[in-house]
Design an enzyme around this catalytic site. Structure first.
Site, PDB file in Angstrom:
ATOM      1  N   HIS A 171      -5.362  -9.421  -1.658  1.00 26.83           N
ATOM      2  CA  HIS A 171      -5.507  -9.629  -0.213  1.00 26.83           C
ATOM      3  C   HIS A 171      -6.633 -10.609   0.077  1.00 26.83           C
ATOM      4  CE1 HIS A 171      -3.716  -5.595  -0.631  1.00 26.83           C
ATOM      5  NE2 HIS A 171      -3.063  -5.893   0.476  1.00 26.83           N
ATOM      6  N   ALA A 193       2.519  -2.231   4.082  1.00 28.66           N
ATOM      7  CA  ALA A 193       2.244  -1.207   5.084  1.00 28.66           C
ATOM      8  C   ALA A 193       1.811  -1.954   6.335  1.00 28.66           C
ATOM      9  CB  ALA A 193       1.128  -0.295   4.595  1.00 28.66           C
ATOM     10  N   HIS A 199      -7.423   4.526   6.560  1.00 31.71           N
ATOM     11  CA  HIS A 199      -6.721   4.046   5.370  1.00 31.71           C
ATOM     12  C   HIS A 199      -5.987   5.180   4.649  1.00 31.71           C
ATOM     13  CE1 HIS A 199      -5.793   1.473   2.004  1.00 31.71           C
ATOM     14  NE2 HIS A 199      -6.465   2.241   1.167  1.00 31.71           N
ATOM     15  N   ASN A 259       1.506   3.662  10.614  1.00 33.95           N
ATOM     16  CA  ASN A 259       0.724   4.189  11.745  1.00 33.95           C
ATOM     17  C   ASN A 259       1.072   3.353  12.964  1.00 33.95           C
ATOM     18  OD1 ASN A 259      -0.957   2.125  10.040  1.00 33.95           O
ATOM     19  ND2 ASN A 259      -1.691   1.931  12.137  1.00 33.95           N
ATOM     20  N   SER A 270       0.823  -1.217   0.000  1.00 30.22           N
ATOM     21  CA  SER A 270       0.000   0.000   0.000  1.00 30.22           C
ATOM     22  C   SER A 270       0.854   1.264   0.000  1.00 30.22           C
ATOM     23  CB  SER A 270      -0.904   0.036   1.236  1.00 30.22           C
ATOM     24  OG  SER A 270      -1.742  -1.078   1.259  1.00 30.22           O
ATOM     25  N   TYR A 274      -8.627 -10.362   2.497  1.00 26.11           N
ATOM     26  CA  TYR A 274      -9.840  -9.614   2.903  1.00 26.11           C
ATOM     27  C   TYR A 274     -10.682  -9.157   1.722  1.00 26.11           C
ATOM     28  CZ  TYR A 274      -7.086  -5.307   2.059  1.00 26.11           C
ATOM     29  OH  TYR A 274      -6.318  -4.344   1.496  1.00 26.11           O
ATOM     30  N   GLU A 275     -10.093  -9.172   0.535  1.00 32.82           N
ATOM     31  CA  GLU A 275     -10.876  -8.786  -0.643  1.00 32.82           C
ATOM     32  C   GLU A 275     -11.835  -9.898  -1.054  1.00 32.82           C
ATOM     33  OE1 GLU A 275      -8.532  -6.330  -3.708  1.00 32.82           O
ATOM     34  OE2 GLU A 275      -6.986  -7.450  -2.643  1.00 32.82           O
ATOM     35  N   HIS A 309      -3.771   0.289  -5.127  1.00 40.58           N
ATOM     36  CA  HIS A 309      -3.091  -0.846  -5.753  1.00 40.58           C
ATOM     37  C   HIS A 309      -3.434  -0.843  -7.230  1.00 40.58           C
ATOM     38  CE1 HIS A 309      -1.924  -2.840  -1.948  1.00 40.58           C
ATOM     39  NE2 HIS A 309      -2.960  -2.180  -1.488  1.00 40.58           N
ATOM     40  N   MET A 323      -1.992  -7.083   6.984  1.00 41.21           N
ATOM     41  CA  MET A 323      -3.017  -7.970   6.427  1.00 41.21           C
ATOM     42  C   MET A 323      -2.530  -8.682   5.166  1.00 41.21           C
ATOM     43  SD  MET A 323      -6.160  -5.275   6.715  1.00 41.21           S
ATOM     44  CE  MET A 323      -6.375  -4.249   8.185  1.00 41.21           C
ATOM     45  N   SER A 324      -1.217  -8.880   5.050  1.00 41.45           N
ATOM     46  CA  SER A 324      -0.709  -9.490   3.813  1.00 41.45           C
ATOM     47  C   SER A 324       0.581 -10.251   4.098  1.00 41.45           C
ATOM     48  CB  SER A 324      -0.442  -8.381   2.785  1.00 41.45           C
ATOM     49  OG  SER A 324       0.636  -7.566   3.194  1.00 41.45           O
TER      50      SER A 324
HETATM   51  N1  HPA Z   1      -3.218  -2.898  11.149  1.00 38.43           N
HETATM   52  C1  HPA Z   1      -3.275  -3.786  10.152  1.00 38.43           C
HETATM   53  N2  HPA Z   1      -2.828  -3.552   8.930  1.00 38.43           N
HETATM   54  C2  HPA Z   1      -2.266  -2.356   8.701  1.00 38.43           C
HETATM   55  C3  HPA Z   1      -2.169  -1.369   9.681  1.00 38.43           C
HETATM   56  C4  HPA Z   1      -2.662  -1.668  10.980  1.00 38.43           C
HETATM   57  O1  HPA Z   1      -2.615  -0.847  11.921  1.00 38.43           O
HETATM   58  N3  HPA Z   1      -1.565  -0.288   9.111  1.00 38.43           N
HETATM   59  C5  HPA Z   1      -1.302  -0.635   7.824  1.00 38.43           C
HETATM   60  N4  HPA Z   1      -1.728  -1.871   7.565  1.00 38.43           N
END
Ligand code: HPA
Length: 285
Positions: free
Chosen positions: A94, A124, A258, A246, A41, A96-97, A72, A222-223
């Protein structure tokens, strides 16, 4: 969604599908990639800087699903970094998609069949380790799979790799050393830590982050983990780099969004690109 997701009886055909995809890519470019990169990301910009590049939208590669998440681009770019032939995934699939693990990891199978022996997985991630701050880059030293499933579940195709692959060094120690060295040479501060993969797409709760910290995680995302497992299954050496976009939930007194994640990816983009340009030539034996 393609028929890669239909379950056990389709798995036997994954090798043939991956070969078909590999041949389709080969018909479009002379580049014979040795290093593969997956850009996470906000980090996709690196692919725009490749020399002599051919870009294939995922929709043009048989067996590839389509990337849906904002940020993406969804294309495979073949070209050169400092004269090293590379294949760069600008955008990934992903879980989650809604894609199956087979779909999420299919491109990794194809990269390996194309000749990729070293894979750089970037993402990320949220920082769990309090010593991190947004904008930090973290070398992944190990992972914790919290996604509740394994991409190798189902019949094993020995042409890819063994039934029970070793995972005691998923993230290549030599690659970690090289990355640390090159970052130091560039004056980029690199962190090291354990990446925990959650399913998403909701960000974690503060309680989940406290749990992950107790379990030994330094960052959460998440990847990456399914891709790393499949790469190791095929004997591909892996380097993982997280951009801490973050701090994870509950660490700072503010919600996670996001947009913020994407913007931080953009902010480290140049630093990241400089590091990759120096790294890639050293990942070919
Ligand atoms: N949690 C999960 N996935 C992420 C985060 C997070 O805080 N930041 C970027 N991808």
């Amino acid at each position: 969604m393609s028929d890669l997701s239909v379950g056990a009886e389709a798995i036997g055909g994954v090798f043939e599908k991956a070969e078909h995809a590999m041949r389709t890519v080969r018909a479009r470019t002379q580049v014979e990639p040795r290093v593969g990169l997956v850009l996470g990301s906000g980090l996709g910009g690196f692919a725009d800087e490749l020399g002599d590049a051919t870009a294939l939208p995922y929709g043009e590669i048989p067996g590839f699903a389509r990337s849906t998440v904002e940020g993406h681009a969804g294309r495979l770019v073949l070209g050169e970094v400092e004269n090293v032939p590379v294949a760069v995934m600008q955008g990934r699939f992903h879980y989650y998609e809604g894609y199956s693990f087979a779909e999420v990891t299919f491109p990794i199978r194809v990269l390996a069949l194309l000749g990729v022996r070293a894979l750089v997985l970037t993402n990320a991630a949220g920082g769990i380790n309090n010593a991190f701050s947004p904008g930090s880059l973290m070398i992944i030293t190990d992972h914790i799979n919290m996604m509740g499933a394994n991409p190798l579940r189902g019949p094993n195709d020995e042409r890819f790799g063994p039934r029970f692959p070793d995972m005691s060094e998923v993230y290549d120690l030599e690659f970690q050393r090289i990355a640390t060295e090159e970052a130091r040479a560039l004056g980029i501060e690199l962190r090291h830590g354990v990446y925990a993969a959650m399913c998403g797409p909701s960000y974690e709760t503060p309680a989940e982050i406290r749990m992950l910290r107790i379990l030994g995680a330094d960052a959460v995302g998440m990847s990456t983990v399914p891709e790393a497992i499949v790469a190791r299954h095929m004997g591909v050496r892996v380097l993982g780099i997280s951009c801490i976009t973050n701090m994870a939930a509950g660490i700072l007194n503010q919600p996670i969004n996001h947009q913020e994640v994407m913007e931080m990816g953009e902010r480290v983009r140049d630093q990241f690109a400089r590091l990759l340009r120096r790294l890639v030539p050293r990942l070919v034996a």
